[in-house]
Design an enzyme around this catalytic site. Sequence first.
Site, PDB file in Angstrom:
ATOM      1  N   LYS A  35     -12.304  11.753  -9.769  1.00 16.20           N
ATOM      2  CA  LYS A  35     -12.118  10.059  -9.897  1.00 16.20           C
ATOM      3  C   LYS A  35     -11.108  10.057  -8.120  1.00 16.20           C
ATOM      4  O   LYS A  35     -10.390  10.351  -7.993  1.00 16.20           O
ATOM      5  CB  LYS A  35     -11.891   9.799 -10.895  1.00 16.20           C
ATOM      6  N   TYR A 255      12.455  -4.720   9.928  1.00 18.72           N
ATOM      7  CA  TYR A 255      12.677  -6.067   9.665  1.00 18.72           C
ATOM      8  C   TYR A 255      13.816  -6.376   8.562  1.00 18.72           C
ATOM      9  O   TYR A 255      13.552  -5.679   7.918  1.00 18.72           O
ATOM     10  CB  TYR A 255      11.305  -6.635   9.046  1.00 18.72           C
TER      11      TYR A 255
END
Length: 358
Positions: A35, A255
């Site tokens: 999955k 940043y």
Amino acid sequence: MKPFPRAEISRQALKHNLARLHELAPSSKVMAVVKANGYGHGLLNVAQCLDNADGFGLARLEEALALRVGGVTAKLLLLEGFFRAADLATLVEHDIETVVHHESQIEMLEQAELDKPVNVWMKVDSGMHRLGFVPDEFHEVYQRLVACKNIAKPINLMTHFACADEPDNNYTATQLATFEQLTKDLPGERTLANSAGALFWQQSQASWIRPGIALYGVSPVVGDLGTKHGLIPAMELVSQLIAIREHKAGQPVGYGSHWVADKDTKLGVVAIGYGDGYPRNAPLGTPVLINGRLAPIVGRVSMDMLTVDLGDHALDNVGDKAVLWGKDLPVEEVAEHIGTIAYELVTKLTPRVAVCLD
């Protein structure tokens, strides 16, 4: 030329890990859980590589159909079950098995008109308390499933462990005892063991084991490594240095000026960021492997790049490979630095990361 960033997937490692799990559970068939895009390793690639697995476990019907379209003919099991009545005809058409864990699914099965019965796995809630039928309702529900003409007989049985990744936690033994008491003497196949069950709880290795993360060479236990259990990491996440900069003491980077150098150094900019699935919250010091040594992340991870401290005497060059995790930098260790689990790191890679089967 190979793209950057990319996840390099080793066929040899995948095959080795499947063989190792067969060794650990010699009396069990293996339902390889693929999955979430094969835990980030590529759904169809993994299934085709593991063509000697006894079956495959998936979360969603769309995943199962993708395998059928890709030519996979092995047993497929929907671990979350089906969601809509219309899905039942699709299960029959494509020979897909399903978990049944809720009253609504039983009602849909009872009311359907199908060409042939569906193979189902009744899920017992032995203590996970997420999906499944609790012990007090088990026998009534079981008899209802037996009476349903749209369900193939015998009924298969399963449960899911809550704490198997804590080998010293006796809650798994309690769950085992609950499951055994409820299902004793009933026909049908059984599956209990996930990766942690297969590795640490031999008594849970029933008709089937259904390993997920261990197939990819990763331990399910925090603080542990898959290599300690004879597994080989199947993914190496790599990118490259796209810039190298002289950086002076007292200067910030990134940043928010989140990090400020305490001495002169060289910084390397790596072409990977949260737009590729590398976590934005990776803290200062999270390691990246460059030319055989660990370089710590400095500054904030941005959308397309991150920055590492190469050191003032670095001889690295633009274009050099940067390894975010792999056999020489285990994903389990990176996950610990970031404060998450390896499952999340490998499954959250975005389509910008090329998946290359080696």
